[in-house]
Design a protein around this motif. Structure first.
Motif, PDB file in Angstrom:
ATOM      1  N   ILE A   1       6.462  14.619 -15.723  1.00 56.91           N
ATOM      2  CA  ILE A   1       6.993  13.284 -15.429  1.00 56.91           C
ATOM      3  C   ILE A   1       6.341  12.771 -14.152  1.00 56.91           C
ATOM      4  O   ILE A   1       6.550  13.327 -13.070  1.00 56.91           O
ATOM      5  CB  ILE A   1       8.522  13.313 -15.227  1.00 56.91           C
ATOM      6  N   ILE A   2       5.553  11.720 -14.274  1.00 53.20           N
ATOM      7  CA  ILE A   2       4.959  11.109 -13.088  1.00 53.20           C
ATOM      8  C   ILE A   2       5.936  10.064 -12.566  1.00 53.20           C
ATOM      9  O   ILE A   2       6.378   9.192 -13.313  1.00 53.20           O
ATOM     10  CB  ILE A   2       3.614  10.434 -13.405  1.00 53.20           C
ATOM     11  N   VAL A   3       6.277  10.173 -11.290  1.00 45.35           N
ATOM     12  CA  VAL A   3       7.198   9.220 -10.691  1.00 45.35           C
ATOM     13  C   VAL A   3       6.536   8.630  -9.461  1.00 45.35           C
ATOM     14  O   VAL A   3       6.164   9.369  -8.547  1.00 45.35           O
ATOM     15  CB  VAL A   3       8.519   9.907 -10.261  1.00 45.35           C
ATOM     16  N   GLY A   4       6.373   7.318  -9.443  1.00 45.59           N
ATOM     17  CA  GLY A   4       5.764   6.750  -8.242  1.00 45.59           C
ATOM     18  C   GLY A   4       5.471   5.276  -8.342  1.00 45.59           C
ATOM     19  O   GLY A   4       5.592   4.661  -9.401  1.00 45.59           O
ATOM     20  N   GLY A   5       5.049   4.722  -7.227  1.00 42.60           N
ATOM     21  CA  GLY A   5       4.832   3.287  -7.156  1.00 42.60           C
ATOM     22  C   GLY A   5       3.399   2.882  -6.855  1.00 42.60           C
ATOM     23  O   GLY A   5       3.112   1.711  -6.645  1.00 42.60           O
ATOM     24  N   THR A   6       2.495   3.865  -6.810  1.00 37.83           N
ATOM     25  CA  THR A   6       1.103   3.549  -6.525  1.00 37.83           C
ATOM     26  C   THR A   6       0.376   3.284  -7.840  1.00 37.83           C
ATOM     27  O   THR A   6      -0.132   4.198  -8.489  1.00 37.83           O
ATOM     28  CB  THR A   6       0.431   4.680  -5.736  1.00 37.83           C
ATOM     29  N   GLY A   7       0.345   2.016  -8.226  1.00 37.96           N
ATOM     30  CA  GLY A   7      -0.143   1.613  -9.531  1.00 37.96           C
ATOM     31  C   GLY A   7      -1.530   2.112  -9.875  1.00 37.96           C
ATOM     32  O   GLY A   7      -1.758   2.645 -10.963  1.00 37.96           O
ATOM     33  N   LEU A   8      -2.476   1.944  -8.964  1.00 37.20           N
ATOM     34  CA  LEU A   8      -3.849   2.362  -9.247  1.00 37.20           C
ATOM     35  C   LEU A   8      -3.930   3.858  -9.514  1.00 37.20           C
ATOM     36  O   LEU A   8      -4.625   4.291 -10.432  1.00 37.20           O
ATOM     37  CB  LEU A   8      -4.761   1.990  -8.079  1.00 37.20           C
ATOM     38  N   TYR A   9      -3.245   4.646  -8.714  1.00 44.92           N
ATOM     39  CA  TYR A   9      -3.260   6.104  -8.883  1.00 44.92           C
ATOM     40  C   TYR A   9      -2.798   6.465 -10.289  1.00 44.92           C
ATOM     41  O   TYR A   9      -3.434   7.242 -10.992  1.00 44.92           O
ATOM     42  CB  TYR A   9      -2.323   6.779  -7.870  1.00 44.92           C
ATOM     43  N   ILE A  10      -1.681   5.889 -10.679  1.00 46.48           N
ATOM     44  CA  ILE A  10      -1.082   6.245 -11.958  1.00 46.48           C
ATOM     45  C   ILE A  10      -1.964   5.792 -13.116  1.00 46.48           C
ATOM     46  O   ILE A  10      -2.198   6.525 -14.068  1.00 46.48           O
ATOM     47  CB  ILE A  10       0.347   5.675 -12.046  1.00 46.48           C
ATOM     48  N   LYS A  11      -2.495   4.591 -12.996  1.00 44.71           N
ATOM     49  CA  LYS A  11      -3.360   4.104 -14.064  1.00 44.71           C
ATOM     50  C   LYS A  11      -4.621   4.966 -14.199  1.00 44.71           C
ATOM     51  O   LYS A  11      -5.081   5.253 -15.297  1.00 44.71           O
ATOM     52  CB  LYS A  11      -3.753   2.647 -13.825  1.00 44.71           C
ATOM     53  N   SER A  12      -5.168   5.369 -13.064  1.00 42.30           N
ATOM     54  CA  SER A  12      -6.409   6.157 -13.093  1.00 42.30           C
ATOM     55  C   SER A  12      -6.202   7.509 -13.755  1.00 42.30           C
ATOM     56  O   SER A  12      -7.126   8.074 -14.327  1.00 42.30           O
ATOM     57  CB  SER A  12      -6.950   6.364 -11.679  1.00 42.30           C
ATOM     58  N   CYS A  13      -4.989   8.005 -13.673  1.00 45.07           N
ATOM     59  CA  CYS A  13      -4.670   9.295 -14.287  1.00 45.07           C
ATOM     60  C   CYS A  13      -4.450   9.139 -15.784  1.00 45.07           C
ATOM     61  O   CYS A  13      -4.926   9.925 -16.594  1.00 45.07           O
ATOM     62  CB  CYS A  13      -3.432   9.873 -13.619  1.00 45.07           C
ATOM     63  N   LEU A  14      -3.758   8.082 -16.148  1.00 48.30           N
ATOM     64  CA  LEU A  14      -3.380   7.858 -17.547  1.00 48.30           C
ATOM     65  C   LEU A  14      -4.525   7.320 -18.409  1.00 48.30           C
ATOM     66  O   LEU A  14      -4.602   7.598 -19.598  1.00 48.30           O
ATOM     67  CB  LEU A  14      -2.227   6.860 -17.592  1.00 48.30           C
TER      68      LEU A  14
ATOM     69  N   GLN B   1       3.549  -4.798  -6.391  1.00 47.59           N
ATOM     70  CA  GLN B   1       3.764  -3.754  -7.395  1.00 47.59           C
ATOM     71  C   GLN B   1       4.121  -4.370  -8.747  1.00 47.59           C
ATOM     72  O   GLN B   1       3.632  -3.937  -9.780  1.00 47.59           O
ATOM     73  CB  GLN B   1       4.885  -2.805  -6.933  1.00 47.59           C
ATOM     74  N   TYR B   2       4.967  -5.414  -8.717  1.00 52.30           N
ATOM     75  CA  TYR B   2       5.309  -6.103  -9.958  1.00 52.30           C
ATOM     76  C   TYR B   2       4.055  -6.690 -10.602  1.00 52.30           C
ATOM     77  O   TYR B   2       3.872  -6.600 -11.814  1.00 52.30           O
ATOM     78  CB  TYR B   2       6.315  -7.223  -9.698  1.00 52.30           C
TER      79      TYR B   2
END
Length: 302
Positions: A95-108, A267-268
């Motif tokens: 479960i990835i939990v966080g608010g750093t959009g670029l980080y999460i997108k780059s992983c997914l 973030q939105y």
RNA sequence: GGUCCUGUAGCUCAGUUGGUAGAGCAAUGGACUGAAAAUCCAUGUGUCGCCGGUUCAAUCCCGGCUGGGACCA
């Protein structure tokens, strides 16, 4: 494809708590998707979960760096994918939990990063104007210029750095399919803007009460400076003036609140436009039950 | 009580030698592929305190009223 549950949303909506509860419900382990919580010693200001709040659910990518080190998207992508792999092999749900959009997108998504060793910064760029740098980039990588504004010096220089390695920013991106590389369910937590803003204001108030000033003091004692990457975070950089004797705690507090609200807005913009998010309004009665149902059906769907 | 200053965008203030106004901040929307809690872009109708007078025309000049501030009694 491996299944990855993702929880995103603006600052102060309650992502961490939601993550822990979902982890408890679905045998999950948490990977933090946050650019500041990686630093040891930046606890209060970064809104890091406390030992009690983790409820013994493993949390990865928190406290992995000392505060003088640098971190980047590429580091996150590598680390997060490693933990997704590991957790999946243990038959648990990542479960990835966080608010750093670029980080999460780059992983997914299938973001790709160059070997940075081939890239170097050219000293002469320092003396060039934004317009001059932009002109140079137009020669080397005109396509990249389409998405970078002349005034965005940071981005122009980055694109120029990539060009030094033999390929270009737009070439790298063209090779990608812009598709998810995991079977990801992206859950977003939201609420009315006014409600969120008062949550943010209250949260910052609490940070100050819980000793944020002392946290900064001890970081400074350890030798950190306001120029270090770790100190660019909201809740940290605002103290510079105060420790130089140019502002009061109350002014610092107001600044942190304003910057946090502006951050939430950004973030939105990211989550609404960059990723396919399934939103839940935390003001609604049964939002958590509905959220759990959503996860349930996604888990059982092959 | 008297003298002087002051009331313009959510806030701090510019400005129009009379032709209905503009900056910074905030706010809102957006971009984003190695600093991303970063970086960058776009968006400014507001009874120019209220009432009256002069004028073809007033936010600007004149008078009164009213809110704020300073000083003198």
């Amino acid at each position: 494809m491996e299944k990855v549950l993702v929880i995103v949303g603006p600052t102060a909506v309650g992502k961490s708590d939601c993550g822990v509860r979902l982890a408890q419900s679905f045998f999950g382990e948490i990977i933090s998707g946050d650019s500041i919580q990686v630093y040891r010693g930046l606890d209060i200001g970064s809104g890091k979960v406390t030992k009690e709040e983790t409820q013994n659910i493993p949390h990865y990518l928190i406290d992995i760096l000392n505060n003088k080190e640098n971190y980047s998207v590429a580091d996150f992508q590598l680390n997060a994918r490693k933990y997704i792999d590991q957790i999946s092999k243990d038959r648990k749900l990542p479960i990835i939990v966080g608010g750093t959009g670029l980080y999460i997108k780059s992983c997914l998504y299938d973001y790709q990063f160059n070997d940075q060793k081939e890239e170097k910064i050219d000293e002469k760029w320092n003396d060039m104007s934004n317009e001059q740098l932009y002109k140079v980039l137009q020669e080397i990588d005109p396509k990249a210029c389409d998405t970078i504004h002349v005034n965005n010096r940071k981005r122009i220089i980055r694109a120029l750095m990539i060009a030094q390695s033999g390929t270009t920013k737009s070439e790298i991106e063209q090779k990608q399919e812009h598709k998810l590389v995991y079977d990801a369910l992206i859950i977003g937590l939201t609420c009315d803007r006014e409600v969120l803003y008062s949550r943010i204001n209250r949260r910052v108030e609490l940070m100050i009460k819980n000793g944020l000033e002392d946290e900064i003091k001890s970081l400074l004692d350890q030798g950190i400076t306001f120029e270090d990457q770790a100190m660019q975070g909201i809740g940290y950089r605002e103290w510079k003036d105060y420790f130089q004797g140019n502002s009061t705690v109350d002014e610092v507090k107001t600044n942190i609140q304003t910057h946090s609200r502006q951050f939430a807005k950004r973030q939105y913009t990211w989550f609404n436009n960059q990723m396919d998010v399934c939103w839940f309004d935390i003001e609604q009665e049964n939002w958590f039950e509905m959220c759990k149902e959503k996860v349930e059906s996604w888990l059982h769907h092959e």
